[in-house]
Motif scaffolding. Sequence first.
Motif, PDB file in Angstrom:
ATOM      1  N   LEU A 144      29.247  36.323  40.847  1.00  0.00           N
ATOM      2  CA  LEU A 144      28.825  37.407  41.051  1.00  0.00           C
ATOM      3  C   LEU A 144      27.275  37.589  41.139  1.00  0.00           C
ATOM      4  N   ASN A 145      26.470  36.610  40.609  1.00  0.00           N
ATOM      5  CA  ASN A 145      25.300  36.513  40.528  1.00  0.00           C
ATOM      6  C   ASN A 145      24.850  35.062  40.353  1.00  0.00           C
ATOM      7  N   SER A 192      41.794  41.118  35.643  1.00  0.00           N
ATOM      8  CA  SER A 192      40.553  41.514  35.686  1.00  0.00           C
ATOM      9  C   SER A 192      39.610  40.255  36.526  1.00  0.00           C
ATOM     10  N   HIS A 197      40.326  41.252  40.162  1.00  0.00           N
ATOM     11  CA  HIS A 197      39.336  42.336  40.403  1.00  0.00           C
ATOM     12  C   HIS A 197      37.838  41.719  40.769  1.00  0.00           C
ATOM     13  N   LEU A 198      37.322  40.988  39.667  1.00  0.00           N
ATOM     14  CA  LEU A 198      36.094  40.491  39.874  1.00  0.00           C
ATOM     15  C   LEU A 198      35.845  39.246  41.114  1.00  0.00           C
ATOM     16  N   LYS A 258      37.044  39.419  43.807  1.00  0.00           N
ATOM     17  CA  LYS A 258      36.855  40.005  45.082  1.00  0.00           C
ATOM     18  C   LYS A 258      35.332  40.516  45.168  1.00  0.00           C
ATOM     19  N   LYS A 259      34.786  40.628  44.091  1.00  0.00           N
ATOM     20  CA  LYS A 259      33.258  41.192  44.108  1.00  0.00           C
ATOM     21  C   LYS A 259      32.296  39.762  44.312  1.00  0.00           C
ATOM     22  N   ALA A 260      32.942  38.655  44.304  1.00  0.00           N
ATOM     23  CA  ALA A 260      31.949  37.470  44.397  1.00  0.00           C
ATOM     24  C   ALA A 260      31.369  37.469  45.640  1.00  0.00           C
ATOM     25  N   ASP A 261      29.913  36.962  45.578  1.00  0.00           N
ATOM     26  CA  ASP A 261      29.151  36.707  46.728  1.00  0.00           C
ATOM     27  C   ASP A 261      29.555  35.332  47.455  1.00  0.00           C
TER      28      ASP A 261
END
Length: 177
Positions: free
Chosen positions: A29-30, A68, A71-72, A74-77
């Motif tokens: 995610l970061n 969870s 969901h997370l 899918k937000k990964a870069d």
Amino acid sequence: MEIERKFTVRKLPDELEKYDYHYIEQGYLNVHPAIRVRKEDDHFYMTYKGAAGVVAKKEYNMELDESSYDHLLKKADGNIITKKRYLIPINEDAFSKEYLDTHADDAKAFYEGGIKIELDIFEGFFEGLVIAEVEFPSIEASENYNPPHWFKEDVTGRKEYSNAQLTKLDKFVVEKA
């Protein structure tokens, strides 16, 4: 505190199939600081890795449930990392007798199997990449470690071998031995 060294691999160890392994999928995610979500077999968690020294880093883990995690993820870069992580006993000649005789806590971890080689064989986008990591009970142990013959190069602290950095690559080429 995670105290770890990372190595490229000259050749896979003999009888690899006899060792236990985990299937790992992870996304970031970061990158700075590293915040990742990981599925390891049927376990899910989020990890924060703070910047510190090259060998030692602060690390915090928080359990997640599967929804969870999904969901997370899918937000990964960038690229999602998939790999098999084999758990291999530390090599018998990992430390000198003199070192073990004078460092009781490290010797205990060594003799009781508390130090393992984690051999990551990457799949998917990173197929062909093989990295070995060793986590140590102390910085002194990491500094006194004698790698096995099948390790190639110590790449500890080299940004291009960081999983977080790998996710940012547009293409990947395996270096030929």
